[in-house]
Every structure is written in structure tokens, then in C-alpha cells.
Design a protein around this motif. Structure first.
Motif, PDB file in Angstrom:
ATOM      1  N   GLU A  33       0.818  -1.204   0.000  1.00 40.09           N
ATOM      2  CA  GLU A  33       0.000   0.000   0.000  1.00 40.09           C
ATOM      3  C   GLU A  33       0.860   1.266   0.000  1.00 40.09           C
ATOM      4  OE1 GLU A  33      -0.387  -2.553   1.884  1.00 40.09           O
ATOM      5  OE2 GLU A  33      -2.342  -3.376   1.294  1.00 40.09           O
ATOM      6  N   VAL A  34       1.952   1.239   0.781  1.00 38.65           N
ATOM      7  CA  VAL A  34       2.834   2.403   0.837  1.00 38.65           C
ATOM      8  C   VAL A  34       3.561   2.593  -0.491  1.00 38.65           C
ATOM      9  CG1 VAL A  34       4.831   3.418   2.005  1.00 38.65           C
ATOM     10  CG2 VAL A  34       3.102   2.197   3.326  1.00 38.65           C
ATOM     11  N   ILE A  35       4.022   1.505  -1.089  1.00 46.44           N
ATOM     12  CA  ILE A  35       4.724   1.610  -2.377  1.00 46.44           C
ATOM     13  C   ILE A  35       3.772   2.101  -3.462  1.00 46.44           C
ATOM     14  CG2 ILE A  35       5.926   0.290  -4.149  1.00 46.44           C
ATOM     15  CD1 ILE A  35       7.086  -1.453  -1.993  1.00 46.44           C
ATOM     16  N   LEU A  36       2.535   1.626  -3.434  1.00 43.22           N
ATOM     17  CA  LEU A  36       1.571   2.104  -4.417  1.00 43.22           C
ATOM     18  C   LEU A  36       1.326   3.605  -4.272  1.00 43.22           C
ATOM     19  CD1 LEU A  36      -1.114  -0.737  -4.496  1.00 43.22           C
ATOM     20  CD2 LEU A  36       0.405  -0.044  -6.349  1.00 43.22           C
ATOM     21  N   HIS A  37       1.298   4.075  -3.026  1.00 42.79           N
ATOM     22  CA  HIS A  37       1.113   5.507  -2.805  1.00 42.79           C
ATOM     23  C   HIS A  37       2.307   6.293  -3.339  1.00 42.79           C
ATOM     24  CE1 HIS A  37      -0.446   9.130  -0.941  1.00 42.79           C
ATOM     25  NE2 HIS A  37       0.736   9.328  -0.348  1.00 42.79           N
ATOM     26  N   ILE A  38       3.516   5.750  -3.180  1.00 40.45           N
ATOM     27  CA  ILE A  38       4.709   6.421  -3.699  1.00 40.45           C
ATOM     28  C   ILE A  38       4.693   6.418  -5.235  1.00 40.45           C
ATOM     29  CG2 ILE A  38       7.232   6.327  -3.807  1.00 40.45           C
ATOM     30  CD1 ILE A  38       7.192   5.133  -0.996  1.00 40.45           C
ATOM     31  N   LEU A  39       4.319   5.284  -5.820  1.00 37.97           N
ATOM     32  CA  LEU A  39       4.299   5.179  -7.282  1.00 37.97           C
ATOM     33  C   LEU A  39       3.256   6.100  -7.913  1.00 37.97           C
ATOM     34  CD1 LEU A  39       4.661   1.311  -7.770  1.00 37.97           C
ATOM     35  CD2 LEU A  39       6.432   3.055  -8.020  1.00 37.97           C
ATOM     36  N   SER A  40       2.222   6.457  -7.164  1.00 36.22           N
ATOM     37  CA  SER A  40       1.174   7.306  -7.737  1.00 36.22           C
ATOM     38  C   SER A  40       1.674   8.709  -8.068  1.00 36.22           C
ATOM     39  CB  SER A  40      -0.014   7.393  -6.782  1.00 36.22           C
ATOM     40  OG  SER A  40       0.370   8.022  -5.559  1.00 36.22           O
ATOM     41  N   ARG A  56       8.045  -8.033  -8.174  1.00 38.94           N
ATOM     42  CA  ARG A  56       7.132  -7.338  -7.283  1.00 38.94           C
ATOM     43  C   ARG A  56       6.764  -5.965  -7.841  1.00 38.94           C
ATOM     44  NH1 ARG A  56       8.370  -4.935  -1.223  1.00 38.94           N
ATOM     45  NH2 ARG A  56       6.192  -4.529  -0.643  1.00 38.94           N
ATOM     46  N   PHE A  57       7.769  -5.222  -8.302  1.00 38.48           N
ATOM     47  CA  PHE A  57       7.482  -3.905  -8.862  1.00 38.48           C
ATOM     48  C   PHE A  57       6.746  -3.998 -10.195  1.00 38.48           C
ATOM     49  CE2 PHE A  57      10.314  -2.308  -5.657  1.00 38.48           C
ATOM     50  CZ  PHE A  57       9.898  -0.996  -5.477  1.00 38.48           C
ATOM     51  N   HIS A  58       6.924  -5.102 -10.900  1.00 35.36           N
ATOM     52  CA  HIS A  58       6.159  -5.283 -12.139  1.00 35.36           C
ATOM     53  C   HIS A  58       4.663  -5.377 -11.837  1.00 35.36           C
ATOM     54  CE1 HIS A  58       5.249  -6.627 -16.224  1.00 35.36           C
ATOM     55  NE2 HIS A  58       4.486  -7.554 -15.677  1.00 35.36           N
ATOM     56  N   LEU A  60       3.200  -4.210  -8.925  1.00 33.86           N
ATOM     57  CA  LEU A  60       2.734  -2.989  -8.267  1.00 33.86           C
ATOM     58  C   LEU A  60       2.629  -1.828  -9.251  1.00 33.86           C
ATOM     59  CD1 LEU A  60       4.741  -3.153  -4.905  1.00 33.86           C
ATOM     60  CD2 LEU A  60       2.336  -3.710  -5.295  1.00 33.86           C
ATOM     61  N   ALA A  61       3.631  -1.647 -10.121  1.00 34.45           N
ATOM     62  CA  ALA A  61       3.593  -0.539 -11.077  1.00 34.45           C
ATOM     63  C   ALA A  61       2.550  -0.740 -12.169  1.00 34.45           C
ATOM     64  CB  ALA A  61       4.975  -0.354 -11.720  1.00 34.45           C
ATOM     65  N   GLY A  62       2.064  -1.970 -12.321  1.00 28.74           N
ATOM     66  CA  GLY A  62       0.999  -2.230 -13.280  1.00 28.74           C
ATOM     67  C   GLY A  62      -0.362  -2.396 -12.641  1.00 28.74           C
ATOM     68  N   ASP A  63      -0.494  -1.955 -11.397  1.00 28.29           N
ATOM     69  CA  ASP A  63      -1.767  -2.085 -10.687  1.00 28.29           C
ATOM     70  C   ASP A  63      -2.865  -1.320 -11.422  1.00 28.29           C
ATOM     71  OD1 ASP A  63      -3.133  -2.890  -8.022  1.00 28.29           O
ATOM     72  OD2 ASP A  63      -3.603  -0.763  -8.239  1.00 28.29           O
ATOM     73  N   SER A  64      -4.023  -1.947 -11.568  1.00 27.04           N
ATOM     74  CA  SER A  64      -5.114  -1.357 -12.341  1.00 27.04           C
ATOM     75  C   SER A  64      -5.647  -0.085 -11.699  1.00 27.04           C
ATOM     76  CB  SER A  64      -6.246  -2.377 -12.508  1.00 27.04           C
ATOM     77  OG  SER A  64      -7.289  -1.853 -13.287  1.00 27.04           O
ATOM     78  N   ALA A  65      -5.743  -0.063 -10.365  1.00 32.05           N
ATOM     79  CA  ALA A  65      -6.234   1.143  -9.684  1.00 32.05           C
ATOM     80  C   ALA A  65      -5.282   2.314  -9.880  1.00 32.05           C
ATOM     81  CB  ALA A  65      -6.430   0.855  -8.198  1.00 32.05           C
ATOM     82  N   LEU A  66      -3.976   2.019  -9.941  1.00 32.07           N
ATOM     83  CA  LEU A  66      -2.996   3.080 -10.151  1.00 32.07           C
ATOM     84  C   LEU A  66      -3.135   3.689 -11.545  1.00 32.07           C
ATOM     85  CD1 LEU A  66      -0.497   4.589  -9.052  1.00 32.07           C
ATOM     86  CD2 LEU A  66       0.917   2.754  -9.990  1.00 32.07           C
TER      87      LEU A  66
END
Length: 566
Positions: A33-40, A56-58, A60-66
Motif C-alpha cells: 500500500e505504501v509503495i503504491l502511494h509512492i508510485l502514484s 514485485r514492482f512489475h 505494483l507498477a501495473g496495478d489497475s487502480a494506479l
């Protein structure tokens, strides 16, 4: 010759393994959750690089919500920001107010109807490719020489073709090399020895089962046939054929919401209604024969023209846009609407033209003093006061030649011209009136424009007569630009389609600066250019993912080109 010392060679060689400094990994201990917030907060280019760091970053960085938030910020919010009520609501001062309500996804509501199945990264890439004109080109031969023009219609990623030799066929735009389904044509008055010649085609949702497609085919004999297409089983079914030989050949069709609008060769506009018959012997819902609601005889309808049918909460509106010549202002465009209630009863007919708007100075404005002066000058001969100066008005938009094509999808009315330009009008249709606002000129093509199509979401595609220039227009951006400036910047008006797998520019770069080259290279280059120019007939159709055009091969065969933006 002296040999190199082996020890010196080994000494110059790099070490077998890189030594990395002992650094503390601060990201691995953070939660997703924290990494997704940083990636946003990262831009798109950095976000794509992060997907190549680790598994892992593949993910998270491809998360649909992001990517959904990125899509909203880049494509939805700028459009929503242009709404008139935005400043009154105070959303502009609060920044990007991301939300799930469909009212905030104006023009993109279809993407959030089923958000779990929407690939938001794919949608962002698709929208980005549209904005840059990046696509892949595939083509398929649909007819051999000595065959009349093939009719093509695109609907929900399926291209439907109809011709006298192959009948009705369906092609998937994802794989243009394979024909999915075909069926013979079934006109009523056609002789067995002569092939049926289709002259018009229209596609829409099936009035009884929405997940099926309904196709209407008009023939040279004046007949109309109805077919259904099942996208799950890839099968056609013939439902009925209607004979209307007294009206002549069908030149144009429009189909929507169980209604068919047909224009015959003798300039007769007919509106038909499809009604379901639930008392069939098989127990299934079938279509009863077409019911003629009204028929209008036109006195001055000239090609090109555009038919459309749309529905509102209480009305069904059938419209025809056509071109005509008027003394004093050249060629103009007329628009006539037929309004019906949900029961199919005629409520009335209304007519509007672009004659008044051609004399208006400001772009996309309502009636101005210039228009009133023109009306009073042309309709009355009142004496003028002493010292008054007589104003001889000239139209701000005057065309000495008819438009090459017309396309109407409410509220946008577009016309293409042989002078390398397009004209866009805004249609205002209410329960009491029908008006056409002042047109705005669109520049971008470097040769005559042969065809244009527009969608109700404000996107248009135009094709040059030579076939070497296909352009995409975002009409909402054009309208906002016209309102703030009388002369919009040309670079922001349209985007040229540039297929990645076409290397025409690389081929032309073989030319020497002095114009010297080998004879075989010259022959190859000029044959390649002649194959591209003067072949495209016009825009067949487009949707959210592709543009489909029909062109002729040098040998006479007809090819279907699909420009895929995915």
C-alpha cells in the motif's frame, strides 16, 4: 610481430562479478500500500521503468487502480474541467477530484460500467496511441476485379462487408486474414440468374436481444433485407426481406432502436419500424414485416448526405443532413428532423440550414446582429435614413463546390471539402427548436479531403483524396480553442495517423540529396508511392480501438485496411 603478454591481457579484463557497495534496501520492508502511494506520484515514463525492476514492482507498477487514476487525470479530468458548471461547483480549486461516480467520467462512462474487467493500463496506452496517431496497419483483400464497390460497416470490432459475389461477410479487426462468417443475400425481387447488388448497409443492436447485432441491407432493386449476427457463435441469420420497388434503389440507410431510415434513388425518405411478434409457432420472439411510418418526398437533396437515428428519454429522432446550392452564398447544408414518441407516432418535422450561420462572424456563436441585418436586407425594402451606409454582406463561409462528404452524429455536423479543409457545425436540438451554430474551419490536410466520419463522443476521422493522409480530430478541444481564439493553432487541431509498420518515409530517404540513385531503386520507390496515393475511397468506420478504410489496389481489387491503435 610481437605477441601480447597473456598476463597483461588478464590484468586488463574486467572482474567476473561486479562488487556493489553495501547499501541499505529501504523499499523491500515497505508494504504494498505504501509503495503504491509512492508510485502514484511518478510520471508515466518512470512508472513504466519501475515495472522492469523486479517481479514485485512489475505487479505494483501495473496495478489497475494506479493506472485508473492516471487515466482519469490525463484524459477524463481535462474534459470534465471544461463543463460550464465546474467553476460554480468549486471543483477547480480543489485539484483533481477523482471519483467513482459516472457523472465525473463524462464521455468515458462505458469504461466504469464494469471496472473489474477494465484493463486501465491498456486503456491508457490505447488513448495515448490515439493522441499520437500510433497504430499498426493490416489489410485483407475483400473483392477481386470487375466487382462493384464493396459496402463496409464497422460495429464493435467487427467489420461487415457486402457485395454481389460473396454476399454478407464478417471480419474480426483483430485478425483480418480470416473471414468469420458469411451468408447469401436475400432480396425479394431479385432474379435467380442475376446477382443481388447491395447499395447501402447499416448496423445496430438487435431490438429483441441486445447482445446480437442487427444488419439492414438495401439493394439496387429497392428491397431491404434484415440479418442478425451472433458474436458468440459467429453466425448470420436471415430474418425478413421487404419490397419497396416503387421507391427505386436504396442509396442510404440508418438503423437504431428498432427503426430504419432509408433514402431511395428517387429522393424519397422513408421511416420504418420493427415490431416483435411474440405469437410465432416456434415460441420464440421474431420480427414482423416492416411497418412504414411515414414517407417524405424531397425536391432538392443532393449527395453527399448523412442519415442518423437517435433516442432520448421520450422521443425518437430520425435526421437527414444533405447539401444544396443557394444563390448568393454557394453550397450550404440542410438538416431535417422527424420526431416520434416511444409508440411510433409522428410528433412533427423540423428543418434547419447553415445559410444564416455562414454569414455570422464569430465561431460557434448564436444569432448575431450580422444575421439579423442579412435577413432584414433580403426580406424587406424599407427606406433608409439619410446618411445611412448600405451594408453589402458577404458570407464568412462560402463554398463554390459541394462538400465531398457529410457526417452527422449529434451534436456534431462535419463536412469535408476539396480545398483541403473541413467545416464543423454544432447542432442544438431542443423540444421547441432546431438550430445550427456557426461553423468553424478545420485545417490540417495538405490535399483534398475525400471522407470524414464523426462520433457522438466528439472524435472524428478524415481521409485525404490521395489516401496518404488520415487525421484524427478531437472536436471538443477544437470547440474550446475556437471560443478563445479566432485562429486556433494548427498543430493542436488534429493528429496524423502514422502506422509503425509502414516505412514509406524510410524508403523515400534512399533518395540522394542530389537526386541521383540507381534505376532499380527509382522504380521501386515510385511504385511504392503510386501504390499509396489516390486509392482510399473514404472512411468506412472507427471505434475506440481502430480505424477501417476501403481502398483499391492498382490491379483493381479492393482491400480493407485496419489501423489498430492497441
Amino acid at each position: 610481430m610481437l605477441k601480447r603478454n597473456r598476463d597483461a591481457t588478464l590484468a586488463e579484463a574486467p572482474p567476473a562479478k561486479r562488487t556493489r557497495p553495501n547499501q541499505l534496501d529501504l523499499l523491500s520492508s515497505l508494504s504494498d500500500e505504501v509503495i503504491l502511494h509512492i508510485l502514484s506520484f511518478l510520471p508515466i515514463t518512470s512508472l513504466s521503468i519501475c515495472q522492469r525492476i523486479s517481479h514485485r514492482f512489475h505487479v505494483l507498477a501495473g496495478d489497475s487502480a494506479l493506472w485508473k487514476r492516471k487515466y482519469y487525470s490525463r484524459w477524463v479530468w481535462p474534459r470534465f474541467r471544461r463543463a460550464q458548471h465546474l467553476r460554480e461547483s468549486g471543483l477547480l480549486a480543489n485539484g483533481v477530484n477523482f471519483g467513482q461516480r459516472s457523472s465525473k467520467w463524462v464521455g468515458h462512462e462505458h469504461l466504469i460500467e464494469n471496472p473489474q474487467r477494465t484493463n486501465w493500463k491498456k486503456q491508457y496506452r490505447l488513448r495515448h496511441n490515439w493522441s499520437k496517431g500510433l497504430c499498426r496497419l493490416t489489410e485483407v483483400e475483400v473483392a477481386q476485379p470487375l466487382i462493384p464497390t464493396v459496402l463496409v460497416k464497422l460495429y464493435k470490432s467487427v467489420a461487415f462487408t457486402a457485395d454481389s459475389s460473396h454476399g454478407l461477410r464478417a471480419w474480426s479487426t483483430k485478425d483480418m486474414k480470416v473471414c468469420l462468417a458469411s451468408i447469401a443475400l436475400h432480396p425479394v425481387t431479385n432474379a435467380d440468374s442475376e446477382p443481388a447488388i447491395p447499395t447501402a448497409i447499416a448496423v445496430g443492436p438487435y431490438s429483441i436481444t441486445p447482445n446480437l447485432f442487427e444488419l439492414a441491407i438495401g439493394y439496387e432493386t429497392g428491397d431491404i433485407s434484415l440479418y442478425t449476427f451472433n458474436p458468440s457463435t459467429w453466425r448470420f441469420s436471415h430474418h425478413l426481406s421487404y419490397s419497396a420497388t416503387s421507391y427505386g434503389a436504396i442509396s442510404a440507410l440508418a438503423f437504431s432502436s428498432g427503426y430504419i431510415l432509408a433514402l431511395s434513388q428517387n429522393q424519397t425518405l422513408s421511416l420504418f419500424r420493427l415490431s416483435s411478434n411474440l405469437e410465432s409457432q416456434s415460441g420464440e420472439s421474431t420480427l414482423a414485416p416492416l411497418q412504414l411510418i411515414t414517407s417524405l418526398k424531397a425536391s432538392n437533396i443532393l449527395a453527399p448526405l448523412s442519415l442518423s437515428i437517435r433516442t432520448s428519454s421520450s422521443d425518437v429522432i430520425a435526421a437527414v443532413a444533405y447539401s444544396f446550392s443557394q444563390i448568393g452564398c454557394g453550397w450550404s447544408i440542410g438538416l431535417q428532423e422527424l420526431r416520434l414518441n416511444q409508440q411510433g407516432d409522428i410528433l412533427g418535422s423540423r428543418l434547419a440550414t447553415t445559410i444564416d450561420s455562414q454569414f455570422t462572424e464569430g465561431p460557434f456563436n448564436t444569432l448575431s446582429d450580422t444575421e439579423h441585418l442579412f435577413k432584414s436586407h433580403s426580406t424587406s425594402a424599407r427606406p433608409k435614413a439619410k446618411g445611412a451606409v448600405t451594408a453589402f454582406l458577404t458570407p464568412s463561409l462560402s463554398y463554390t463546390r459541394p462538400p465531398t462528404s457529410l457526417s452527422y452524429s449529434h451534436p456534431y455536423l462535419l463536412a469535408s471539402h476539396a480545398d483541403n479543409t473541413l467545416t464543423m457545425y454544432l447542432v442544438v436540438s431542443t423540444s421547441r427548436s432546431l438550430t445550427i451554430k456557426t461553423g468553424g474551419r478545420l485545417w490540417g490536410h495538405t490535399s483534398s479531403v475525400s471522407g470524414v466520419q464523426v462520433s457522438d463522443r466528439g472524435k472524428a476521422v478524415s481521409v485525404s483524396a490521395q489516401g496518404d493522409d488520415i487525421r484524427i480530430w478531437e472536436l471538443e478541444d477544437v470547440v474550446s480553442t475556437h471560443r478563445t481564439s479566432r485562429r486556433p493553432r494548427q498543430s493542436e487541431s488534429s493528429v496524423q495517423v502514422n502506422p509503425e509498420n509502414i516505412k514509406t518515409q524510410q524508403t523515400l530517404s534512399k533518395l540522394d540529396k542530389r537526386g541521383q540513385m540507381r534505376n532499380d531503386d527509382a522504380k521501386f520507390i515510385f511504385e511504392d508511392v503510386s501504390h499509396t496515393l489516390a486509392k482510399i475511397r473514404g472512411v468506412v468506420g472507427f471505434d475506440d480501438e481502430q480505424v477501417v478504410v476501403l481502398r483499391e489496389h492498382d490491379l483493381g481489387s479492393q482491400l480493407l485496411d485496419c489501423y489498430d491503435f492497441t
